[in-house]
Design an enzyme around this catalytic site. Structure first.
Site, PDB file in Angstrom:
ATOM      1  N   SER A 130      32.066  36.743  39.698  1.00  0.00           N
ATOM      2  CA  SER A 130      31.956  36.989  41.129  1.00  0.00           C
ATOM      3  C   SER A 130      33.056  37.898  41.656  1.00  0.00           C
ATOM      4  O   SER A 130      33.112  38.189  42.830  1.00  0.00           O
ATOM      5  CB  SER A 130      32.019  35.654  41.881  1.00  0.00           C
ATOM      6  OG  SER A 130      33.208  34.972  41.544  1.00  0.00           O
ATOM      7  N   LYS A 169      41.814  41.390  46.765  1.00  0.00           N
ATOM      8  CA  LYS A 169      41.643  42.678  47.442  1.00  0.00           C
ATOM      9  C   LYS A 169      43.006  43.274  47.782  1.00  0.00           C
ATOM     10  O   LYS A 169      44.011  42.578  47.816  1.00  0.00           O
ATOM     11  CB  LYS A 169      40.887  42.480  48.771  1.00  0.00           C
ATOM     12  CG  LYS A 169      39.459  41.976  48.644  1.00  0.00           C
ATOM     13  CD  LYS A 169      38.465  43.102  48.496  1.00  0.00           C
ATOM     14  CE  LYS A 169      37.043  42.624  48.711  1.00  0.00           C
ATOM     15  NZ  LYS A 169      36.685  41.393  47.991  1.00  0.00           N
TER      16      LYS A 169
END
Lengths: 211, 211
Positions: A130, A169
């Site tokens: 994921s 991120k």
DNA sequence: CATTATACAGAACATTCGTTCGGAAGTCAA
DNA sequence: TTGACTTCCGAACGAATGTTCTGTATAATG
């Protein structure tokens, strides 16, 4: 300096020093070297060691027993990073408890020059696919530095409160909102309310072993 | 075995031994330890060293100068991998020449337990973002093992003759054709004529440093 | 209280170990 | 040839280093 080729004896000495040191954790004595390569006189070993030093193959600390060091073998800088768990999208990342400084079933060892800093590190194994947008995948190992704040541009693991999701991120706080930029340059950023973002740690290294 | 907590002195000794060894490449003498932690008598250092050995914190080689070794303190497994160039899609990957065993401007050091094998390794820095489907990106480092053949399932760098392109994929030879499977599970394989595929090396490790 | 174990100090001892010195044998060039 | 240079040996010296012994002080134990 002498760029002569090393004599067989000198090569043997270097090889022995390397092997001995690796095996015992400390370098051999002059006499041990002599015995290993078949030199009966300590002065000859000394003589050749000086030569090897002059040629830049090793460093000697005079008057010091076992005062040898092979150049290039030097750094000797290790960091042992505890592998504390898994990281996947549907759960916050585990952060090693303060108290439990030690309970690492597993640990990975890294050379220090791979890391800018060696404090508060821990490692997580990636589970599931994921996080492909972060360019990490099942089985990869991410090395994290424990920190609750992120500076712009840092790659961090964040927990998104409303989505109930962990993601990796690059972090940018701008215009009062948080922009989270995927590692994959072909994907666009997402924007989040700073209140909804929990920085769990900073990613300092990603490792992928193939076998 | 005594699971008593270590005295402050003993902790200091361990810390000093670790630091000294890291700095010098060989362990300290009894007297150096004593001086470092403020013990005037060599016998007391000896006494505490024996205690530390009994408790399993270190190993001693009797009668041997500097015959100390911290347990758990790495079996000293290093591998120095030369960083020989760049890898990007539009060129074949460089392979270090046989002869030039040494010319590495740069090298990275890895602990041996990161690698299954330590022979014929070299490292390349990834340039450009054309290999995102292989889950590697600009700046990443791939560690390769030199080999011209691939076995099924191995992640290899291949040069595709007709496309004139380097790519990193998992290799499968099946039904007389080669299937190249991207690391990214969301992407499909490509199929190639075996004649058109040149295996340049096997990828054994991918490293991504974030800073 | 006497006993035992722990932690330490100081001194002496016994090796280990690096260094130095005189010399021998070989190579190479003037 | 002579002389320099290199490589080696054996022996001895002295410093570095691990070991051992005697003794003291303290705390815990019975």
């Amino acid at each position: 300096m002498a760029k002569d080729k090393l004599s067989e004896r000198q090569q043997g000495m270097l090889a022995f020093i390397r092997e001995f040191t690796g095996e015992n954790g400390y370098p051999p004595t002059i006499r041990q070297i002599g015995e290993a390569v078949g030199i009966s006189s300590t002065s000859v070993v000394n003589y050749n060691l000086n030569k090897l030093e002059k040629d830049g193959y090793l460093t000697r600390d005079l008057k010091v027993s076992r005062g040898l060091r092979l150049v290039g073998e030097t750094p000797r800088g290790f960091v042992k990073v505890p592998l504390v768990g898994y990281i996947f999208a549907s759960e916050p990342v585990p952060v090693p408890g303060e108290a439990s400084a030690f309970a690492p079933d597993e640990a990975i060892e890294l050379t220090r020059d791979l890391l800018a800093d060696d404090q508060d590190l821990y490692a997580l194994r990636v589970r599931g696919d994921s996080m492909i947008d972060a360019m990490v995948n099942e089985g990869d190992i991410v090395v994290m530095k424990k920190q609750a704040q992120a500076r712009n541009g840092e790659m961090v693991a964040v927990w998104l409160r409303d989505k109930e999701e962990t993601t990796l991120k690059r972090f940018y706080l701008e215009n009062g909102r948080v922009r989270l930029q995927p590692a994959n340059p072909k994907m666009g950023p997402i924007f989040v309310d700073p209140e909804k973002v929990e920085v769990q740690g900073k990613v300092v290294l990603v490792l992928r072993q193939l076998n």
